[in-house]
Scaffold this active site. Structure first.
Site, mmCIF file in Angstrom:
data_model
loop_
_atom_site.group_PDB
_atom_site.id
_atom_site.type_symbol
_atom_site.label_atom_id
_atom_site.label_comp_id
_atom_site.label_asym_id
_atom_site.label_seq_id
_atom_site.Cartn_x
_atom_site.Cartn_y
_atom_site.Cartn_z
ATOM 1 N N MET A 92 11.017 13.469 -4.479
ATOM 2 C CA MET A 92 11.299 12.431 -5.453
ATOM 3 C C MET A 92 12.774 12.376 -5.843
ATOM 4 O O MET A 92 13.115 12.068 -6.973
ATOM 5 C CB MET A 92 10.411 12.624 -6.693
ATOM 6 C CG MET A 92 8.934 12.653 -6.378
ATOM 7 S SD MET A 92 8.360 11.243 -5.379
ATOM 8 C CE MET A 92 8.106 10.023 -6.660
ATOM 9 N N ARG A 93 13.626 12.663 -4.895
ATOM 10 C CA ARG A 93 15.057 12.623 -5.168
ATOM 11 C C ARG A 93 15.718 11.775 -4.093
ATOM 12 O O ARG A 93 15.396 11.905 -2.908
ATOM 13 C CB ARG A 93 15.591 14.055 -5.110
ATOM 14 C CG ARG A 93 16.924 14.205 -5.718
ATOM 15 C CD ARG A 93 17.327 15.661 -5.810
ATOM 16 N NE ARG A 93 18.752 15.732 -5.976
ATOM 17 C CZ ARG A 93 19.382 15.484 -7.106
ATOM 18 N NH1 ARG A 93 18.686 15.171 -8.178
ATOM 19 N NH2 ARG A 93 20.695 15.534 -7.186
ATOM 20 N N ASN A 109 9.608 9.185 5.818
ATOM 21 C CA ASN A 109 9.103 9.279 4.449
ATOM 22 C C ASN A 109 7.722 8.644 4.412
ATOM 23 O O ASN A 109 7.411 7.766 5.206
ATOM 24 C CB ASN A 109 10.049 8.500 3.512
ATOM 25 C CG ASN A 109 9.560 8.487 2.078
ATOM 26 O OD1 ASN A 109 9.165 9.533 1.533
ATOM 27 N ND2 ASN A 109 9.563 7.320 1.446
ATOM 28 N N HIS A 111 5.322 6.544 1.746
ATOM 29 C CA HIS A 111 5.379 5.826 0.473
ATOM 30 C C HIS A 111 3.988 5.237 0.203
ATOM 31 O O HIS A 111 3.370 4.677 1.115
ATOM 32 C CB HIS A 111 6.437 4.714 0.530
ATOM 33 C CG HIS A 111 6.556 3.968 -0.754
ATOM 34 N ND1 HIS A 111 7.197 4.496 -1.862
ATOM 35 C CD2 HIS A 111 6.082 2.751 -1.135
ATOM 36 C CE1 HIS A 111 7.132 3.620 -2.861
ATOM 37 N NE2 HIS A 111 6.458 2.568 -2.450
ATOM 38 N N VAL A 146 16.495 2.237 -0.648
ATOM 39 C CA VAL A 146 15.267 2.947 -1.029
ATOM 40 C C VAL A 146 14.013 2.309 -0.414
ATOM 41 O O VAL A 146 13.841 1.092 -0.443
ATOM 42 C CB VAL A 146 15.131 2.958 -2.577
ATOM 43 C CG1 VAL A 146 13.799 3.590 -2.997
ATOM 44 C CG2 VAL A 146 16.283 3.702 -3.192
ATOM 45 N N GLU A 176 -3.062 8.596 3.251
ATOM 46 C CA GLU A 176 -1.764 9.235 3.537
ATOM 47 C C GLU A 176 -1.954 10.475 4.404
ATOM 48 O O GLU A 176 -1.202 10.724 5.342
ATOM 49 C CB GLU A 176 -1.063 9.625 2.231
ATOM 50 C CG GLU A 176 -0.629 8.449 1.381
ATOM 51 C CD GLU A 176 0.151 8.884 0.140
ATOM 52 O OE1 GLU A 176 0.982 9.793 0.239
ATOM 53 O OE2 GLU A 176 -0.081 8.295 -0.942
HETATM 54 C C1 GAR Z 1 2.365 10.739 -2.463
HETATM 55 O O1 GAR Z 1 1.455 9.780 -2.915
HETATM 56 C C2 GAR Z 1 3.554 10.091 -1.799
HETATM 57 O O2 GAR Z 1 3.225 8.946 -1.077
HETATM 58 C C3 GAR Z 1 4.406 9.751 -2.987
HETATM 59 O O3 GAR Z 1 4.279 10.848 -3.853
HETATM 60 C C4 GAR Z 1 3.014 11.461 -3.646
HETATM 61 C C5 GAR Z 1 3.246 12.919 -3.355
HETATM 62 O O4 GAR Z 1 2.032 13.607 -3.314
HETATM 63 N N1 GAR Z 1 5.748 9.524 -2.607
HETATM 64 C C6 GAR Z 1 6.522 8.631 -3.187
HETATM 65 O O5 GAR Z 1 6.170 7.938 -4.112
HETATM 66 C C7 GAR Z 1 7.925 8.550 -2.601
HETATM 67 N N2 GAR Z 1 8.525 7.278 -2.926
HETATM 68 P P1 GAR Z 1 1.946 15.038 -2.637
HETATM 69 O O6 GAR Z 1 3.049 15.891 -3.280
HETATM 70 O O7 GAR Z 1 0.590 15.538 -3.007
HETATM 71 O O8 GAR Z 1 2.135 14.873 -1.175
#
Ligand code: GAR
Length: 219
Positions: A92-93, A109, A111, A146, A176
């Protein structure tokens, strides 16, 4: 062919990291995870990596004066670990353009939306506010803007009446965990060709078609 040496960057829970680690244990899988790095040293995902015997590194971004200095350290840690390809998994950075340039087309990545819809934070809230009937997730090559870059894999999941951000997120997360390992496999098999802003997949067969998978809600 030698396995692709992958570094995974996380910031928290690490469920996508877990899906990648578990899949990499499958016999014959063409990639291996050689380092997991978190900008938050207390990230739960680091513990999972450690338990699986994968080098897990906490690099506290708060200890650095600038994003550039932090990303220099990150680059060095990845280089020392012999990483060839990076997966962002709930990282998240924002990465600096300098780091993205050094790893051009070698960072992906995941998303939690069907990009290019709902970039940025709170993708599920954005999807619910827009009233879409299909939500989903996207694996893409990282470019400086982004949540942009060539799309490698997407999965769609239905939005159900009564969904809130939490229930939708849980359904999307299941998808995912399927498409992230799939995308990594396609890359490690050198079947992903990047042409400009698009990714083309060589030799896709029906059961691994990345685009437009419709994943049913859990019953
Ligand atoms: C996931 O849903 C991923 O898609 C999202 O954060 C979550 C992480 O979950 N990523 C973003 O929003 C990036 N822009 P996790 O730590 O359990 O994999």
């Amino acid at each position: 062919m030698a396995k692709l040496r992958v570094g995974v960057l996380i910031s928290g829970r690490g469920s996508n990291l877990k899906a990648l680690l578990d899949t990499c244990l499958t016999p014959g899988f063409p990639a291996e995870i050689v380092a997991v790095i978190s900008n938050r040293p207390d990230a739960i995902g680091l513990k999972y990596a450690q338990a699986m015997g994968v080098p897990a590194i906490g690099l506290d971004h708060k200890a650095y004066d600038s994003r550039e200095a932090f990303d220099d350290s990150l680059h060095e840690a990845l280089r020392i670990a012999g990483v060839e390809f990076i997966c962002l998994a709930g990282y998240m950075r924002l990465l600096t353009p300098g780091l993205i340039g050094r790893w051009a087309d070698r960072i992906i990545n995941i998303h939690p939306s069907l990009l290019p819809a709902f970039r940025g934070l709170r993708a599920h809230e954005q999807a619910l506010a827009a009233g879409v009937k299909l939500a989903g997730c996207t694996v893409h090559i990282v470019r400086p803007e982004v949540d942009s870059g060539p799309i490698i894999a997407q999965a769609a999941v239905p939005v159900l009446d009564g969904d809130d951000a939490e229930s939708l997120a849980a359904r999307v997360l299941e998808a995912e965990h399927k498409i992230y390992p799939l995308a990594l496999k396609l890359i490690a098999e050198q079947r992903v060709r990047i042409v400009g802003d698009k990714a083309f997949i060589d030799g896709v067969v029906d059961d691994e078609t990345a685009a437009a998978q419709l994943i049913s809600p859990a019953r």
